[in-house]
Design an enzyme around this catalytic site. Structure first.
Site, PDB file in Angstrom:
ATOM      1  N   HIS A   2      -2.279  -1.458   7.091  1.00 36.08           N
ATOM      2  CA  HIS A   2      -2.170  -1.612   5.808  1.00 36.08           C
ATOM      3  C   HIS A   2      -0.753  -0.730   5.299  1.00 36.08           C
ATOM      4  O   HIS A   2      -0.348  -0.929   4.174  1.00 36.08           O
ATOM      5  CB  HIS A   2      -3.194  -1.405   4.753  1.00 36.08           C
ATOM      6  CG  HIS A   2      -3.964  -0.131   4.852  1.00 36.08           C
ATOM      7  ND1 HIS A   2      -4.841   0.031   5.784  1.00 36.08           N
ATOM      8  CD2 HIS A   2      -3.565   0.965   3.959  1.00 36.08           C
ATOM      9  CE1 HIS A   2      -5.533   1.428   5.689  1.00 36.08           C
ATOM     10  NE2 HIS A   2      -4.635   1.848   4.472  1.00 36.08           N
ATOM     11  N   ASN A  35      -8.519  11.140   4.257  1.00 35.90           N
ATOM     12  CA  ASN A  35      -8.096  11.394   2.831  1.00 35.90           C
ATOM     13  C   ASN A  35      -9.111  11.190   1.810  1.00 35.90           C
ATOM     14  O   ASN A  35      -8.954  11.026   0.445  1.00 35.90           O
ATOM     15  CB  ASN A  35      -6.841  10.710   2.360  1.00 35.90           C
ATOM     16  CG  ASN A  35      -6.847   9.126   2.434  1.00 35.90           C
ATOM     17  OD1 ASN A  35      -8.329   8.635   2.438  1.00 35.90           O
ATOM     18  ND2 ASN A  35      -5.786   8.452   2.516  1.00 35.90           N
ATOM     19  N   PHE A  54     -21.793 -14.256  23.219  1.00 36.50           N
ATOM     20  CA  PHE A  54     -21.255 -13.084  22.799  1.00 36.50           C
ATOM     21  C   PHE A  54     -19.727 -13.034  22.366  1.00 36.50           C
ATOM     22  O   PHE A  54     -19.343 -12.092  22.071  1.00 36.50           O
ATOM     23  CB  PHE A  54     -21.853 -11.865  23.809  1.00 36.50           C
ATOM     24  CG  PHE A  54     -23.385 -11.969  23.707  1.00 36.50           C
ATOM     25  CD1 PHE A  54     -24.258 -12.007  22.596  1.00 36.50           C
ATOM     26  CD2 PHE A  54     -24.144 -11.833  24.672  1.00 36.50           C
ATOM     27  CE1 PHE A  54     -25.555 -11.919  22.418  1.00 36.50           C
ATOM     28  CE2 PHE A  54     -25.401 -11.884  25.087  1.00 36.50           C
ATOM     29  CZ  PHE A  54     -26.186 -11.825  23.738  1.00 36.50           C
ATOM     30  N   HIS A  66     -29.653 -16.783  23.053  1.00 41.51           N
ATOM     31  CA  HIS A  66     -28.498 -16.475  23.812  1.00 41.51           C
ATOM     32  C   HIS A  66     -27.753 -18.009  24.122  1.00 41.51           C
ATOM     33  O   HIS A  66     -26.953 -18.042  24.728  1.00 41.51           O
ATOM     34  CB  HIS A  66     -29.226 -16.169  25.283  1.00 41.51           C
ATOM     35  CG  HIS A  66     -29.404 -14.623  25.213  1.00 41.51           C
ATOM     36  ND1 HIS A  66     -30.391 -14.383  24.373  1.00 41.51           N
ATOM     37  CD2 HIS A  66     -29.198 -13.730  26.166  1.00 41.51           C
ATOM     38  CE1 HIS A  66     -30.260 -12.649  24.364  1.00 41.51           C
ATOM     39  NE2 HIS A  66     -29.484 -12.706  25.564  1.00 41.51           N
ATOM     40  N   GLY A 125      -4.083  -4.419  11.227  1.00 40.20           N
ATOM     41  CA  GLY A 125      -4.218  -4.668   9.873  1.00 40.20           C
ATOM     42  C   GLY A 125      -5.902  -4.738  10.034  1.00 40.20           C
ATOM     43  O   GLY A 125      -6.245  -4.204   8.973  1.00 40.20           O
ATOM     44  N   PRO A 126      -6.385  -5.455  10.800  1.00 39.77           N
ATOM     45  CA  PRO A 126      -7.618  -5.543  10.788  1.00 39.77           C
ATOM     46  C   PRO A 126      -8.230  -4.191  11.413  1.00 39.77           C
ATOM     47  O   PRO A 126      -8.040  -3.789  12.696  1.00 39.77           O
ATOM     48  CB  PRO A 126      -8.070  -6.863  12.027  1.00 39.77           C
ATOM     49  CG  PRO A 126      -6.886  -7.668  11.946  1.00 39.77           C
ATOM     50  CD  PRO A 126      -5.785  -6.716  11.727  1.00 39.77           C
ATOM     51  N   HIS A 145       0.911  -1.036  -0.209  1.00 35.90           N
ATOM     52  CA  HIS A 145      -0.137  -0.021   0.150  1.00 35.90           C
ATOM     53  C   HIS A 145       0.851   1.389  -0.112  1.00 35.90           C
ATOM     54  O   HIS A 145       1.308   1.535   1.035  1.00 35.90           O
ATOM     55  CB  HIS A 145      -0.854   0.020   1.309  1.00 35.90           C
ATOM     56  CG  HIS A 145      -1.883  -1.145   1.163  1.00 35.90           C
ATOM     57  ND1 HIS A 145      -1.324  -2.581   1.598  1.00 35.90           N
ATOM     58  CD2 HIS A 145      -3.070  -1.299   0.961  1.00 35.90           C
ATOM     59  CE1 HIS A 145      -2.398  -3.163   1.683  1.00 35.90           C
ATOM     60  NE2 HIS A 145      -3.391  -2.572   1.266  1.00 35.90           N
ATOM     61  N   GLU A 183     -18.762  -5.683  23.901  1.00 35.48           N
ATOM     62  CA  GLU A 183     -17.920  -6.719  23.749  1.00 35.48           C
ATOM     63  C   GLU A 183     -16.484  -6.690  22.908  1.00 35.48           C
ATOM     64  O   GLU A 183     -15.317  -6.845  23.368  1.00 35.48           O
ATOM     65  CB  GLU A 183     -18.726  -7.905  23.282  1.00 35.48           C
ATOM     66  CG  GLU A 183     -19.799  -8.265  24.255  1.00 35.48           C
ATOM     67  CD  GLU A 183     -21.021  -7.671  24.127  1.00 35.48           C
ATOM     68  OE1 GLU A 183     -21.192  -6.529  23.028  1.00 35.48           O
ATOM     69  OE2 GLU A 183     -22.184  -7.829  24.792  1.00 35.48           O
ATOM     70  N   ARG A 198     -19.532 -20.457  37.286  1.00 39.89           N
ATOM     71  CA  ARG A 198     -19.544 -18.955  37.192  1.00 39.89           C
ATOM     72  C   ARG A 198     -19.323 -18.403  38.612  1.00 39.89           C
ATOM     73  O   ARG A 198     -18.665 -17.428  39.101  1.00 39.89           O
ATOM     74  CB  ARG A 198     -20.609 -18.090  36.353  1.00 39.89           C
ATOM     75  CG  ARG A 198     -22.008 -18.426  36.988  1.00 39.89           C
ATOM     76  CD  ARG A 198     -23.041 -17.684  36.416  1.00 39.89           C
ATOM     77  NE  ARG A 198     -24.391 -17.935  36.691  1.00 39.89           N
ATOM     78  CZ  ARG A 198     -25.358 -17.341  37.081  1.00 39.89           C
ATOM     79  NH1 ARG A 198     -25.399 -15.895  36.913  1.00 39.89           N
ATOM     80  NH2 ARG A 198     -26.397 -17.566  37.551  1.00 39.89           N
ATOM     81  N   HIS A 203      -4.271   3.359  -3.168  1.00 37.61           N
ATOM     82  CA  HIS A 203      -4.485   2.739  -2.054  1.00 37.61           C
ATOM     83  C   HIS A 203      -3.614   1.218  -1.822  1.00 37.61           C
ATOM     84  O   HIS A 203      -2.780   1.294  -0.971  1.00 37.61           O
ATOM     85  CB  HIS A 203      -5.933   2.433  -1.746  1.00 37.61           C
ATOM     86  CG  HIS A 203      -6.170   1.480  -0.753  1.00 37.61           C
ATOM     87  ND1 HIS A 203      -6.030   1.823   0.688  1.00 37.61           N
ATOM     88  CD2 HIS A 203      -6.294  -0.002  -0.721  1.00 37.61           C
ATOM     89  CE1 HIS A 203      -6.074   0.673   1.438  1.00 37.61           C
ATOM     90  NE2 HIS A 203      -6.346  -0.235   0.694  1.00 37.61           N
ATOM     91  N   ASP A 252     -33.795 -17.921  28.391  1.00 38.74           N
ATOM     92  CA  ASP A 252     -33.477 -16.918  27.503  1.00 38.74           C
ATOM     93  C   ASP A 252     -33.432 -17.467  26.162  1.00 38.74           C
ATOM     94  O   ASP A 252     -33.594 -16.857  25.135  1.00 38.74           O
ATOM     95  CB  ASP A 252     -32.057 -16.243  27.825  1.00 38.74           C
ATOM     96  CG  ASP A 252     -32.069 -15.238  28.865  1.00 38.74           C
ATOM     97  OD1 ASP A 252     -33.289 -14.598  29.121  1.00 38.74           O
ATOM     98  OD2 ASP A 252     -30.931 -14.863  29.263  1.00 38.74           O
ATOM     99  N   ASP A 261      -9.707   6.297   7.280  1.00 39.21           N
ATOM    100  CA  ASP A 261     -10.993   6.222   7.094  1.00 39.21           C
ATOM    101  C   ASP A 261     -11.674   4.833   7.560  1.00 39.21           C
ATOM    102  O   ASP A 261     -12.650   4.588   8.131  1.00 39.21           O
ATOM    103  CB  ASP A 261     -11.448   6.249   5.647  1.00 39.21           C
ATOM    104  CG  ASP A 261     -11.155   7.741   4.995  1.00 39.21           C
ATOM    105  OD1 ASP A 261     -11.420   8.816   5.947  1.00 39.21           O
ATOM    106  OD2 ASP A 261     -10.268   7.851   4.259  1.00 39.21           O
TER     107      ASP A 261
END
Ligand SMILES: Cc1ncc(C[n+]2csc(CCOP(=O)(O)OP(=O)(O)O)c2C)c(N)n1
Length: 673
Positions: free
Chosen positions: A72, A191, A442, A478, A120-121, A32, A416, A362, A267, A474, A161
């Site tokens: 990038h 840009n 989630f 869920h 990158g992501p 790039h 999350e 939990r 780009h 739920d 962007d």
């Protein structure tokens, strides 16, 4: 040096950054070039005039962080690392994007010295930077003392962007505004161009106004090539310490390229030989040789390096005096920086007596957290607005907030994705072990940062509760069916699904000791009996990932029953039922595939003897992946549909997870059904 000469050197250095980047992309025939051409002036000023960093020691704990969220544009970062003195040699620039190089397509933390985080992501880098700001504030609250500002580093970010369009950025920026992270300084490379063409195809909001609404300090730079304007904005960003700053910088993608500047063509592909030459001519740069670094262009970087050395030396002096004035805190800091856990932290881990009524894992996890919290001051975490459900609260500690920077309870809000991304940033400090909770379903909302934590080998602990259809009323929205399998498929992520309270204790032991990679704790909503067997066997067995929980009497096992989490007690009860009918079943508790896979073959064969081909895996989730352990002759008691809304005991009956139903399946396999 006269002002004109200095300006000349600035331009020379900026063009050096530009054309190193362009030549890298051209040589690789991949990459790039557009963003580096546009961002070079900004990056140059940050790196040479403002950032407090010492290229000689990229691990200096109080260094300013630089995050290229627009990963990038990696060629830009590699050029800066090369010129800045981070020991990235020219040969590596020339091997851009090649196998085994230190200059991969997108920046990778730990692979390349000076790369603070893997980006990158799009959006993740900005999310990480919010976590870095959080870690800075936590570190300042914990370690700084009057006259000892040990941690006051800033976090500088370049975002594009694409970053601004991604949802995680909104979540994380909202959180940063709420917390008033004044050390965070983000430069938005505005840009107007992305891959498809002008951003106006899909993006028209006023980003600055959006950030003002988040509570940020917003500045604008009209011309990203105007060094004075840039310099003024950076200085103003530096002066602002009460709020995070966003500087919206108008730049031109592919700046200098006669044909491609300002277009999407600049780009993500090489400019092309002729266009590279034309661009060099346009900016007054020699066409040959490529990878040109004029000696004079190095001077500003050398000065910055000298300043960095001095800054670190001053900090080291400060630390020395701190060691004398505050020996206890200094020892704590040194321990953390060396990556050691406190001696004896494990002594605080609770043991649970057998108990038929039992407790949800939990709930057991919440008890473990509170038992170890005082022994493990680096543990800090929270939940995405499910603290009472995820049992993540550290009792007696305040909520982390501007007024309580010492709080260890992190309130991520219903975010999350940002929780995952900020936890990565916190973990990168190496000063904290962050944990974050939500419902297992989630985990899908935070999968991208989970994967990046795994890629970066960061210690992050996920607390995923409500781990099966047995969360009950739920209903299917869920109820996780595929999430366990999908988490298990992430390389470097250790997934732990404990069978009861004692296995939960062991899960935490593993998670805290696992310093180089993320761990997911997969926990129930519903009560599970505390098994007599785990009291005796979990301490030794759990860390192996799978262990024999129960063996039949009267001979070798003829069938292996493998179970995880809430299905373990059911399977155990089933095995005991069929024992009366003369079926010899072994029950293996298998909380972690990953840990088991790491055991020597001899151990694995001892737990799952290859000669016993009749096998049944019992898990209230997709069967996907279990064939690896049950073989082609084995069977899987799984779920291949979505769940349903009902009380969990009814679901157990409807989906076949009562001891009687599992026993029935065992009988069938044994030909006695
Ligand atoms: C999460 C994610 N989605 C998609 C991509 C692929 N991608 C790379 S850059 C980019 C957008 C490019 O636009 P911009 O961010 O403005 O960068 P510039 O064109 O200014 O270099 C996209 C969609 C990505 N890297 N990450």
């Amino acid at each position: 040096m006269g002002e004109q000469a200095a300006q000349g050197i600035d331009q020379l250095a900026i063009n050096t950054i530009r054309f190193l980047s362009v030549d890298m992309v051209e040589k690789a025939q991949s990459g790039h070039p557009g963003a580096p051409l546009g961002q070079a002036p900004l990056a140059y000023l940050l790196w040479t005039r403002h950032m407090r960093h010492n290229p000689d020691n990229p691990d200096w704990p109080n260094r300013d962080r630089f995050v290229l969220s627009a990963g990038h544009a990696s060629a830009l970062l590699y050029s800066l690392l090369h010129l800045g003195g981070y020991g990235l040699p020219m040969e590596e620039l020339q091997r851009f994007r090649q196998f085994g190089s230190k200059t991969p397509g997108h920046p990778e933390h730990e692979l390349t010295r000076g790369v603070e985080t893997t980006t990158g992501p799009l959006g993740q880098g900005l999310g990480n930077s919010v976590g870095m700001a959080m870690a800075q504030r936590m570190a300042a609250a914990h370690f700084n003392r009057d006259g000892f500002p040990l941690f006051d580093y800033r976090i500088w970010v370049i975002a594009s962007d694409g970053d601004m369009m991604e949802g995680v950025t909104s979540e994380a920026s909202s959180l940063a505004g709420h917390h008033r992270f004044g050390q965070l300084k983000v430069f938005y490379d505005d840009n107007d161009i992305s891959i498809d063409g002008p951003t106006s195809l899909a993006f028209s909001e006023d980003v600055g106004k959006r950030y003002e609404a988040y509570g940020w300090h917003v500045l604008r730079v009209k011309d990203g090539n105007d060094l004075e304007e840039l310099e003024a904005a950076i200085t103003a960003a530096e002066a602002e310490t009460e709020r995070p700053t966003l500087v919206v910088v108008k730049t031109i993608i592919g700046y200098g390229s006669p044909e491609k500047a300002g277009t999407a063509e600049a780009h993500g592909s090489p400019l092309g030989g002729e266009e590279v030459k034309a661009t060099k001519r346009a900016l007054g740069w020699p066409e040959e040789p490529t990878f040109l670094v004029p000696q004079e262009a190095l001077a500003p970087f050398e000065q910055a390096r000298e300043r960095g050395r001095k800054l670190e030396a001053e900090w080291s002096d400060l630390l020395k005096r701190y060691e004398e004035a505050h020996p206890e805190q200094a020892a704590d800091l040194e321990r953390r920086l060396e990556g050691r856990l406190p001696d004896g932290w494990q002594d605080a881990l609770p043991a649970f007596p057998p108990d038929e009524k039992g407790m949800a894992t939990r709930a057991a996890s919440g008890k473990v957290i509170n038992a170890i919290a005082s022994r493990l001051p680096e543990l800090a975490g929270g939940s995405a607005d499910l603290a009472p459900s995820n049992n993540t609260l550290i009792k007696g500690s305040p909520d982390f907030a501007p007024a309580h920077p010492d709080g260890r309870n992190l309130r991520f809000g219903v975010r999350e994705h940002a929780m995952g991304s900020t936890m990565n940033g916190i973990s990168l400090s190496r000063l904290w072990i962050p944990y974050g909770g939500t419902f297992l379903i989630f985990s899908d909302y935070m999968r991208p940062p989970i994967r990046l934590a795994a890629l970066m080998k960061l210690q992050v602990i996920y607390i995923f509760t409500h781990d099966s259809i047995f969360l009950g009323e739920d209903g299917p929205t869920h109820q996780p069916i595929s999430q366990l399998a999908s988490l298990r498929s992430i390389v470097n992520l250790t997934v732990l699904r404990p069978a009861d309270a004692n296995e939960t204790t062991e899960a935490w032991r593993v998670a805290v000791e696992h310093r180089h990679g993320p761990t997911a704790l997969v926990l129930t909503r519903q009560n599970l009996p505390v098994l007599e067997e785990t009291v005796r066997l979990a301490r030794e067995g759990f860390a192996h990932g799978a262990y024999v929980l129960h063996d039949p009497e009267g001979g070798d096992p003829e069938i292996l029953l493998l179970a995880t989490g809430s299905e373990v007690w059911v399977t155990l009860a089933a095995a005991k039922k069929v024992a009366d009918e003369g079926i010899r079943a072994r029950v293996v508790s298998m909380p972690s595939w990953e840990l088991f896979d790491r055991q020597p073959q001899a151990y694995r064969n001892a737990v799952l003897p290859p000669s016993v081909r009749k096998r049944l895996a019992v898990e209230a989730a997709t069967p996907f992946g279990w064939h690896k352990y049950v073989g082609t002759e084995g069977e899987i008691h799984g779920i291949e549909r979505f769940g349903a809304s009902a009380p969990y005991k009814d679901l157990a009956r409807e989906f076949g997870y009562t001891p009687g139903q599992v026993a029935e399946r065992v009988r069938k396999i044994m030909g006695k059904g």
